[in-house]
Scaffold this motif. Sequence first.
Motif, short mmCIF file in Angstrom:
data_model
loop_
_atom_site.label_atom_id
_atom_site.label_comp_id
_atom_site.label_asym_id
_atom_site.label_seq_id
_atom_site.Cartn_x
_atom_site.Cartn_y
_atom_site.Cartn_z
N ALA A 1 0.83 -1.20 0.00
CA ALA A 1 0.00 0.00 0.00
C ALA A 1 0.87 1.25 0.00
CB ALA A 1 -0.93 0.00 1.20
N GLY A 2 1.96 1.22 0.74
CA GLY A 2 2.87 2.35 0.74
C GLY A 2 3.46 2.62 -0.63
N GLU A 3 3.79 1.55 -1.36
CA GLU A 3 4.32 1.71 -2.71
C GLU A 3 3.27 2.34 -3.63
OE1 GLU A 3 5.49 -2.19 -3.87
OE2 GLU A 3 7.17 -2.31 -2.45
N LEU A 4 2.02 1.86 -3.51
CA LEU A 4 0.95 2.39 -4.36
C LEU A 4 0.66 3.86 -4.07
CD1 LEU A 4 -1.48 -0.67 -4.22
CD2 LEU A 4 -0.23 0.13 -6.24
N VAL A 5 0.62 4.21 -2.79
CA VAL A 5 0.37 5.60 -2.42
C VAL A 5 1.50 6.50 -2.92
CG1 VAL A 5 0.22 7.19 -0.45
CG2 VAL A 5 -1.12 5.09 -0.46
N ALA A 6 2.74 6.03 -2.77
CA ALA A 6 3.89 6.82 -3.23
C ALA A 6 3.85 7.02 -4.74
CB ALA A 6 5.19 6.15 -2.82
N ALA A 7 3.27 6.05 -5.46
CA ALA A 7 3.18 6.14 -6.92
C ALA A 7 1.98 6.95 -7.39
CB ALA A 7 3.11 4.74 -7.52
N GLY A 8 1.17 7.44 -6.43
CA GLY A 8 0.03 8.27 -6.78
C GLY A 8 -1.23 7.51 -7.16
N ALA A 9 -1.32 6.24 -6.78
CA ALA A 9 -2.43 5.39 -7.21
C ALA A 9 -3.79 5.88 -6.73
CB ALA A 9 -2.20 3.95 -6.75
N ILE A 10 -3.84 6.55 -5.58
CA ILE A 10 -5.14 7.05 -5.08
C ILE A 10 -5.11 8.56 -4.84
CG2 ILE A 10 -5.81 4.82 -4.10
CD1 ILE A 10 -5.13 5.96 -1.31
N GLY A 11 -4.13 9.23 -5.41
CA GLY A 11 -4.03 10.67 -5.20
C GLY A 11 -3.52 11.00 -3.81
N LYS A 12 -3.93 12.11 -3.30
CA LYS A 12 -3.52 12.55 -1.97
C LYS A 12 -4.38 11.87 -0.91
CE LYS A 12 -3.07 16.75 0.85
NZ LYS A 12 -3.27 18.21 0.87
N MET B 1 -9.32 4.59 -3.45
CA MET B 1 -9.32 4.02 -2.11
C MET B 1 -8.52 2.72 -2.10
SD MET B 1 -13.34 4.51 -1.05
CE MET B 1 -13.87 3.42 -2.37
N ILE B 2 -7.97 2.41 -0.94
CA ILE B 2 -7.29 1.13 -0.71
C ILE B 2 -7.84 0.53 0.57
CG2 ILE B 2 -5.11 0.02 -0.08
CD1 ILE B 2 -3.67 2.01 -1.89
N PRO C 1 -7.97 -17.38 0.67
CA PRO C 1 -7.11 -17.92 1.73
C PRO C 1 -5.86 -17.07 1.91
CG PRO C 1 -6.83 -19.16 -0.30
CD PRO C 1 -7.95 -18.20 -0.54
N GLY C 2 -5.16 -17.30 3.02
CA GLY C 2 -3.88 -16.64 3.24
C GLY C 2 -4.01 -15.25 3.83
N THR C 3 -2.91 -14.51 3.76
CA THR C 3 -2.81 -13.18 4.35
C THR C 3 -2.47 -12.15 3.27
OG1 THR C 3 -0.45 -13.49 4.83
CG2 THR C 3 -2.02 -14.16 6.54
N ASP C 4 -2.34 -10.89 3.69
CA ASP C 4 -1.81 -9.82 2.84
C ASP C 4 -2.68 -9.55 1.61
OD1 ASP C 4 0.73 -9.22 4.30
OD2 ASP C 4 1.10 -11.33 3.86
N HIS C 5 -3.95 -9.24 1.87
CA HIS C 5 -4.91 -8.94 0.80
C HIS C 5 -5.07 -7.42 0.66
CE1 HIS C 5 -6.08 -13.18 0.92
NE2 HIS C 5 -6.13 -13.05 2.24
N LEU C 6 -5.03 -6.93 -0.58
CA LEU C 6 -5.19 -5.50 -0.85
C LEU C 6 -6.22 -5.31 -1.96
CD1 LEU C 6 -2.36 -2.87 -1.15
CD2 LEU C 6 -4.16 -2.95 -2.87
N PHE C 7 -7.12 -4.37 -1.74
CA PHE C 7 -8.14 -4.02 -2.72
C PHE C 7 -7.98 -2.55 -3.09
CE2 PHE C 7 -9.60 -7.38 0.02
CZ PHE C 7 -10.16 -8.32 -0.85
N TYR D 1 -7.95 -6.47 -7.21
CA TYR D 1 -7.43 -7.21 -6.06
C TYR D 1 -5.95 -7.48 -6.28
CZ TYR D 1 -6.08 -11.10 -3.11
OH TYR D 1 -5.41 -11.91 -2.23
N ILE D 2 -5.15 -7.25 -5.25
CA ILE D 2 -3.70 -7.50 -5.32
C ILE D 2 -3.30 -8.44 -4.20
CG2 ILE D 2 -1.40 -6.47 -5.28
CD1 ILE D 2 -2.64 -3.86 -6.26
N ASP D 3 -2.73 -9.58 -4.57
CA ASP D 3 -2.16 -10.52 -3.61
C ASP D 3 -0.76 -10.03 -3.29
OD1 ASP D 3 -1.01 -12.59 -2.21
OD2 ASP D 3 -1.43 -14.13 -3.71
N CYS D 4 -0.53 -9.64 -2.04
CA CYS D 4 0.75 -9.02 -1.65
C CYS D 4 1.72 -10.01 -1.01
CB CYS D 4 0.50 -7.86 -0.70
SG CYS D 4 -0.64 -6.61 -1.32
N SER D 5 1.41 -11.30 -1.09
CA SER D 5 2.19 -12.29 -0.35
C SER D 5 3.65 -12.36 -0.79
CB SER D 5 1.54 -13.66 -0.46
OG SER D 5 1.43 -14.07 -1.81
#
Length: 335
Positions: A135-146, A258-259, A271-277, A286-290
């Motif tokens: 999520a930090g990488e996406l925010v830094a890249a401007g994926a959701i604006g400010k 939004m994230i 299943p599993g962990t580290d889910h990002l929408f 949907y992004i699997d961050c595993s």
Amino acid sequence: MKPVRFAAVGLNHDHIYGQVNCLLRAGAELAGYFAGEDDLAAAFGARYPGAPRLDDRRRALEDPAIDLIVTAAIPDERAGLAIAAMRAGKDVMLDKPGMVTLKELAEVKAVQAETGRILSILYSEHFENRATVKAGELVAAGAIGKVVSVTGFGPHRLREATRPAWFFERRRYGGILVDIASHQCEQFLFFTGAETAEVLSASVANRAHPHRPGLQDQGDIHLATKDASGFIRVDWFTPDGLSTWGDGRLFLTGTDGMIELRKYIDVAGRPGTDHLFLTDRKGVTYIDCSDTPLPYGDQLVSDIRNRTETAMPQARCFAAMEIALKAQALAEAQS
């Protein structure tokens, strides 16, 4: 290149294993460990049989070949250990909370400034969570604006029968907002880019454990900057039926999207962990961050070598604890 060498001093919380492992992954060398409790030392020694048990914490503090002291001691002992370590010329990695009073925070900040040592707090719900890193990488890249709003939920399972006595003593663990919500305070600062935040309101309560008067089993914080707002809720009510210790979630609202993170479980879903929408103008992804790398350990090792601040700015490390401590004080003054 000579490896960074570290010692684990104070093994009272299982977070010590995450702290040690992140450094070992980065190529650092575990030079030894100290614990006054034989059971904790035995468990740690079984996990890391190549590391010697030290008979006194001073062996670690006085060894010129040790660069870093790592601790998950009882929370009210962490600040004093950090001060002693910095004055002995060591850098320090603390489990959260790094300190349990504003007085301790002031003392640690003063010694850090005086010595120039690195004082890092491993906020594991950020630095050891792949979805949060992504999520930090996406925010830094401007994926959701400010980013204009951050909402974090940190539910935990109590496991009352297995907890040590200090876990239920308010003066020792610091209160629920200090102990747990410091995670979310750090994430608010990280995702908004703010240097600090105002605590608008805060509350703590013991809703269901009157036989544990020192326990706070629920708490919340409402905080804001001139550009963003935040809400944090933490508790000890994760039911036994959940397959993990807590359904940690983070919601980021930006000017262009939004994230949502489901960090440890996607309830009745994948299943599993580290889910990002990620939701933006194009739709929902949907992004699997595993497989997302965890850079904190490598960055901290580099910081120790190069005297830089890439793992986490020193100011944010302290500011997150200051917000949590002020929120705790405000909540208790009103309860």
